[in-house]
Enzyme design. Structure first.
Site, PDB file in Angstrom:
ATOM      1  N   GLY A 117       0.837  -1.256   0.052  1.00 34.88           N
ATOM      2  CA  GLY A 117       0.072  -0.128  -0.099  1.00 34.88           C
ATOM      3  C   GLY A 117       0.828   1.211   0.125  1.00 34.88           C
ATOM      4  N   LYS A 138       9.772   2.515   0.054  1.00 32.43           N
ATOM      5  CA  LYS A 138       8.786   2.623   1.134  1.00 32.43           C
ATOM      6  C   LYS A 138       8.481   3.893   1.584  1.00 32.43           C
ATOM      7  CE  LYS A 138       7.813   0.413   5.551  1.00 32.43           C
ATOM      8  NZ  LYS A 138       8.308  -0.516   6.649  1.00 32.43           N
ATOM      9  N   GLY A 151      -0.328   6.102   1.363  1.00 34.47           N
ATOM     10  CA  GLY A 151       0.951   5.343   0.790  1.00 34.47           C
ATOM     11  C   GLY A 151       2.181   6.248   1.000  1.00 34.47           C
ATOM     12  N   ASP A 277       2.160 -11.229   7.111  1.00 40.29           N
ATOM     13  CA  ASP A 277       2.935 -10.411   5.976  1.00 40.29           C
ATOM     14  C   ASP A 277       4.205  -9.850   6.228  1.00 40.29           C
ATOM     15  OD1 ASP A 277       1.252  -8.771   7.583  1.00 40.29           O
ATOM     16  OD2 ASP A 277       1.760  -7.136   6.458  1.00 40.29           O
TER      17      ASP A 277
HETATM   18  P1  AMP Z   1       2.700  -2.818   7.486  1.00 40.41           P
HETATM   19  O1  AMP Z   1       2.193  -2.535   9.264  1.00 40.41           O
HETATM   20  O2  AMP Z   1       3.661  -1.902   7.511  1.00 40.41           O
HETATM   21  O3  AMP Z   1       3.087  -4.258   7.612  1.00 40.41           O
HETATM   22  O4  AMP Z   1       1.439  -2.540   6.726  1.00 40.41           O
HETATM   23  C1  AMP Z   1       0.425  -3.415   6.586  1.00 40.41           C
HETATM   24  C2  AMP Z   1      -0.439  -3.096   5.502  1.00 40.41           C
HETATM   25  O5  AMP Z   1      -0.962  -1.686   5.502  1.00 40.41           O
HETATM   26  C3  AMP Z   1       0.416  -3.206   4.258  1.00 40.41           C
HETATM   27  O6  AMP Z   1      -0.407  -3.712   3.007  1.00 40.41           O
HETATM   28  C4  AMP Z   1       0.949  -1.632   3.697  1.00 40.41           C
HETATM   29  O7  AMP Z   1       1.177  -1.838   2.514  1.00 40.41           O
HETATM   30  C5  AMP Z   1      -0.306  -0.903   4.461  1.00 40.41           C
HETATM   31  N1  AMP Z   1       0.087   0.282   4.918  1.00 40.41           N
HETATM   32  C6  AMP Z   1       0.668   0.739   5.806  1.00 40.41           C
HETATM   33  N2  AMP Z   1       0.735   2.032   5.872  1.00 40.41           N
HETATM   34  C7  AMP Z   1       0.251   2.649   4.749  1.00 40.41           C
HETATM   35  C8  AMP Z   1      -0.248   3.842   4.180  1.00 40.41           C
HETATM   36  N3  AMP Z   1       0.333   5.005   4.645  1.00 40.41           N
HETATM   37  N4  AMP Z   1      -0.683   3.869   2.967  1.00 40.41           N
HETATM   38  C9  AMP Z   1      -1.388   3.040   2.406  1.00 40.41           C
HETATM   39  N5  AMP Z   1      -0.916   1.642   3.017  1.00 40.41           N
HETATM   40  C10 AMP Z   1      -0.438   1.490   4.111  1.00 40.41           C
HETATM   41 MG    MG Z   2       3.988  -5.451   6.458  1.00 41.25          MG
END
Ligand code: AMP
Ligand code: MG
Length: 511
Positions: A117, A138, A151, A277
């Protein structure tokens, strides 16, 4: 040694790589980029083309010269101001074909369809030794998987990932790496305005347990077979031609995950958000969010503000890793065997070995920490009794082992009591029952016990200063963390746990 060989595997990945290495001459052009795109050879359901969104005022905040050189990049050229455009996503490096990966994940136990995301894969850099490394931005803007997210990423969490991932690499623990942090000149709302930033992450790959879970959820057998073959080719080429590739892969991943989580337990690392994930098929530590190192030894330690029930507590990590790999096994069931019952049996048999594998890695590591070269049946009890003492007296985990490493343990350990004196007596006795000398044992202990870890208060101080534009505190911290096993450089400030504040340390998710 076998364990170390594996842990060093990152450097040797080129030798193992199932893909054809490229000639070194290919590195000469354009900053040293040599990007390939093997992941895009997977079926279309695994990825979506997407370009990074340009930001207002890209500036390079951090650049990892050493890593750049290892990757075959022209470090001097790329450290210049003009390459901020590349590391912020405004300009693509030569040969980039950006995409977002599709995957799912069990978040706090609940299955969710996710995908990148806020991360965009530029391609796979082929290093001078022939290794293949994902180069990912990222925080580079929205993708079709962003759901309600922007994003984007804030500077603090991206710097935090840079600090901790590089600290883990210096500790010799398999991990994704951090090549650069660029600030965007734009605010992100978390919920108040924070400076925005993009992290360039380098990984053996971004294949996760969730990548398999996603394919399984789509119910497409061809996709699953393709993913199994691709993962084996990329990370376990020794398994090419295995009679049951899916089973061989599951067993190999179990072994790497058992080794990885043992390494975390041996240095006091709490990942903080072990959703599926965030479990890499390569066996690297990935996705540094609310992670932190423990000070006082306590298996119940939780730092993440959202982990209310301690699902990802320090002492729970081996169990949760087993749970996570069980999700991989589930995703693989249809390709493990055509008969469903047989498939379940095969999976359970493999999963049943995890505990033994984990204990073996942990004990081997503990022997190193205690300076033991040979094995005795009582070693587990010896190690566990020390941990019990630490737990009851709230002794600092890192500093206790560091004190055991310089031969002057009795005065180095604060809070020493008769229980500890007894334990030290037992340990001293145990040390005499091996051939190696005290000097050799001290050397082993010093190589196994870090003198310096990323202490939470120092990380916070570095991030706070950096957000104000002062990167000197952070640079000093990175320098200290680069040689964690240097016990001679006795900078007491770098070793001290935080002064007791009466409040538990809390970390917040990287979003
Ligand atoms: P994470 O907690 O970084 O493992 O993210 C979990 C999910 O949320 C993943 O699919 C990320 O891509 C999505 N995600 C986290 N932060 C954002 C953001 N600011 N915008 C869009 N998607 C996000
Ligand atoms: Mg993740």
């Amino acid at each position: 040694m076998a364990q170390n060989d594996f842990l060093e595997g990152k450097r040797e990945r080129g030798d193992e790589d199932g893909f054809k290495p490229v000639p070194v001459s290919a590195h000469s052009a354009g900053g040293g980029w040599h990007l390939e795109h093997s992941y895009a050879g997977l079926p279309a359901a695994f990825w979506t083309e997407v370009t990074p969104s340009a930001v207002q005022a890209p500036q390079l905040a951090l650049f990892n010269h050493r890593l750049a050189r290892e990757l075959g990049l022209d470090a001097d050229a790329l450290a210049g101001a003009e390459s901020a455009a590349i590391f912020a996503g405004n300009q693509l490096p030569p040969g980039a074909k950006p995409l977002a990966q599709a995957y799912s994940g069990h978040q706090y136990g609940h299955f969710t369809t996710l995908g990148d995301g806020r991360a965009i894969l530029l391609g796979e850099q082929i290093t001078p030794t022939g290794a293949r490394c994902d180069i990912q931005l990222k925080g580079a803007g929205p993708t079709p998987f962003s759901r309600r997210g922007d994003g984007r990423a804030a500077l603090g969490p991206m710097l935090r990932e840079y600090i901790i991932s590089e600290a883990m690499a210096a500790l010799g623990i398999p991990t994704t790496r951090s090549l650069a942090v660029a600030t965007t000149g734009e605010p992100v709302w978390r919920p108040e305005a924070r400076p925005g930033a993009v992290l360039t992450r380098v990984a053996a790959s971004h294949l996760r347990v969730g990548t398999f879970a996603g394919a399984a959820a789509r119910g497409n057998l061809g996709e699953l077979h393709a993913l199994v073959d691709y993962t084996i080719g990329r990370h376990y080429p020794q398994l090419l031609g295995a009679p049951n590739p899916a089973l061989a892969l599951l067993e190999a991943v179990l072994e790497r995950q058992a080794a990885l989580v043992s390494r975390w337990m041996l240095v006091g690392f709490v990942h903080g958000v072990l959703n599926t994930d965030n479990v890499a098929l390569s066996g690297e530590t990935i996705d540094y969010g609310p992670c932190a190192f423990i000070d006082a030894y306590d298996p119940a330690t939780v730092f993440s503000s959202i982990d209310r029930h301690g699902r990802y507590a320090f002492g729970n990590q081996p169990k949760i890793t087993h749970w996570n790999v069980t999700r991989l096994a589930e995703a693989l069931l249809t390709v493990l065997h055509e008969d469903a019952d047989t498939a379940v049996e095969l999976a359970q048999e493999a999963l049943g070995r995890f505990e033994v594998q984990y204990q073996a890695h942990w004990l081997a590591g503990m022997r190193g920490k205690l300076g033991l070269f040979n094995a005795e049946a009582e070693d587990t009890a010896l190690a566990k009794d020390l941990l019990t003492w630490m737990h009851t007296t709230k002794a600092d985990f890192t500093n206790t082992f560091a004190a055991l490493s310089d031969g002057t343990e009795a005065n180095g350990i604060s809070g020493a009591d008769t229980q500890l004196t007894d334990w030290l007596g037992r340990w001293r006795q145990r040390l005499t029952r091996q051939e190696q000398t005290e000097v050799e044992s001290i050397r082993l202990r010093q190589a196994s016990n870090p003198a310096v870890i990323a202490r939470n208060h120092r990380v916070e101080a570095a991030l706070a200063a950096a957000e104000q534009g002062d990167f000197s505190v952070l640079e000093q911290l990175l320098a200290d963390l680069a040689s964690p096993f240097d016990h001679t450089r006795a900078d007491p400030q770098a070793r001290e746990p935080a002064p007791p504040s009466g409040e538990a340390y809390r970390t917040f998710c990287g979003t």
